[in-house]
Every structure is written in C-alpha cells, then in structure tokens.
Design a protein around this motif. Structure first.
Motif, mmCIF file in Angstrom:
data_model
loop_
_atom_site.group_PDB
_atom_site.id
_atom_site.type_symbol
_atom_site.label_atom_id
_atom_site.label_comp_id
_atom_site.label_asym_id
_atom_site.label_seq_id
_atom_site.Cartn_x
_atom_site.Cartn_y
_atom_site.Cartn_z
ATOM 1 N N THR A 77 8.090 9.021 -2.368
ATOM 2 C CA THR A 77 6.269 8.262 -1.547
ATOM 3 C C THR A 77 5.730 8.905 -2.299
ATOM 4 O O THR A 77 6.202 9.276 -3.175
ATOM 5 C CB THR A 77 6.981 8.792 -0.399
ATOM 6 N N LEU A 78 4.648 8.017 -2.058
ATOM 7 C CA LEU A 78 3.753 9.121 -3.039
ATOM 8 C C LEU A 78 2.975 9.906 -2.696
ATOM 9 O O LEU A 78 3.860 10.692 -1.919
ATOM 10 C CB LEU A 78 2.141 7.327 -2.658
ATOM 11 N N PHE A 79 2.030 10.589 -3.804
ATOM 12 C CA PHE A 79 1.727 12.546 -3.222
ATOM 13 C C PHE A 79 0.838 12.209 -2.882
ATOM 14 O O PHE A 79 -0.082 11.641 -2.750
ATOM 15 C CB PHE A 79 1.288 12.929 -4.671
ATOM 16 N N THR A 80 0.630 13.009 -1.617
ATOM 17 C CA THR A 80 -0.426 13.215 -1.194
ATOM 18 C C THR A 80 -2.005 13.396 -1.326
ATOM 19 O O THR A 80 -2.585 13.211 -1.704
ATOM 20 C CB THR A 80 0.471 14.565 0.448
ATOM 21 N N PHE A 81 -1.900 14.358 -2.198
ATOM 22 C CA PHE A 81 -3.108 14.751 -2.837
ATOM 23 C C PHE A 81 -2.508 13.911 -4.736
ATOM 24 O O PHE A 81 -2.133 14.338 -5.418
ATOM 25 C CB PHE A 81 -3.555 15.597 -2.935
ATOM 26 N N GLY A 82 -3.483 14.006 -4.917
ATOM 27 C CA GLY A 82 -3.629 13.644 -6.480
ATOM 28 C C GLY A 82 -3.059 12.387 -6.301
ATOM 29 O O GLY A 82 -2.476 10.664 -5.641
ATOM 30 N N ASP A 83 -2.722 11.777 -8.187
ATOM 31 C CA ASP A 83 -2.231 10.312 -8.479
ATOM 32 C C ASP A 83 -0.489 10.624 -8.737
ATOM 33 O O ASP A 83 -0.200 10.997 -8.711
ATOM 34 C CB ASP A 83 -2.715 10.314 -9.811
#
Length: 177
Positions: free
Chosen positions: A28-34
């Motif tokens: 999954t994508l990071f919650t914070f940052g890129d």
C-alpha cells in the motif's frame, strides 16, 4: 433520466476494462510522505505482428504537508500524450473516487524489450522479476493508445487499496477520532 451520462459511463467502462494489471503489487501507499509505484507498461501495436511498445516508469504519489484551497484537488501529470482522454480523469474522479490533496505524476522511459506479442513480454518480465525476487514492480498491459489509462488504473487501484490502512494510521497517530 440522462441517457448521455449512461453512454459516457458505458464507454468509460469499456476503456477501463480493456487495460489490465498483469502483475499487481501487494504493498500500500505510505500514509505520510511520498510513494513510488514502479511499473512496466506493455502497449499493444496498432497493427498485428508489429512490435509492441514496452516502457518502464514510476508514478510518484505525493501528499501535501499543508492542505490549502490551492492543493485540495488532485493533480495528475504526464498520464496521457494528448488530451483525448483528459476528460476521463475528471469523469473518474467525479464518479468513483475522491483523491483530494494528492499530486500524482507519471515518469516513463522506454525499455529494451522487443516482441510482437504482449503475452510474451509479460511472461519474460514475470520471469525476470521472479528471478530477482522483485515484488514492488507491477506489469501493466493496454491496447494501442491506452497506456495512460493502464497507468491511471494502476495508480487509482493502489490509492484505493491503501485508503483503509492510511485512515487507520491517522487514527493511531491521533489525527482522526
């Protein structure tokens, strides 16, 4: 009843279903940052028995640190070579997803694989990625001129799959009740 909207949705669904994620990634994508979403894109040729186009790229998904009225809408960059499908992004956003506050940019480069068969390239790439124990690079396929749609589908799929975990992390950090 507005039949024009139904027809647009039917056309969009046909285009959306014509592209595929031949090798998904489980992350999954990071919650914070890129977050970086790497991929190989295989676009079929216009004519049978002509070389298919293979490119390697990365979609960079950036979340703004501060949310302002200027960055509250999603920004999609470098997904389509012409504006023919630009309206499709607006249609998708208005119908199926809310990607506010994201900046999504596609970076694409040519790869060195040649074949006249999409399936052969997918098989070769899958073998190469398996041999390298690489599980963070997706393989996408698309009919001629629909490569940008395949990349858009991959990015939206990852964003939507990440939403529940990202919201949970916001709660754990005290940003949401």
């Amino acid at each position: 009843m507005n039949f024009h909207e139904f027809e647009r949705e039917k056309i969009f669904r046909g285009i959306w279903d014509s592209v595929s994620i031949a090798r998904p990634v489980p992350y999954t994508l990071f919650t914070f940052g890129d977050s970086d979403l790497e991929y190989y894109l295989i676009v079929d040729s216009e004519q049978p028995h002509q070389p298919v186009e293979v490119s390697r790229g990365v979609v960079k998904v950036a979340r703004p640190v501060l949310i302002t009225p200027e960055n509250s809408h999603p920004e999609f960059r470098n997904f389509f070579e012409d504006n023919e499908f630009g309206g499709m992004v607006d249609f998708l956003m208005s119908r199926t997803a809310a990607f506010s506050n994201l900046q999504i940019e596609n970076h694409k480069q040519k790869a060195e694989l040649l074949s006249d068969s999409v399936e052969e390239i997918v098989a070769r790439l899958n073998k190469t990625l398996d041999d390298q124990d690489e599980d963070r690079i997706a393989i996408l396929t698309a009919p001629y001129r629909l490569g940008g749609v395949a990349v858009l589908k991959y990015a939206t799929d990852r964003i939507m799959e990440s939403a529940a975990g990202n919201i949970q992390e916001f709660r754990e950090k005290g940003f949401l009740p």
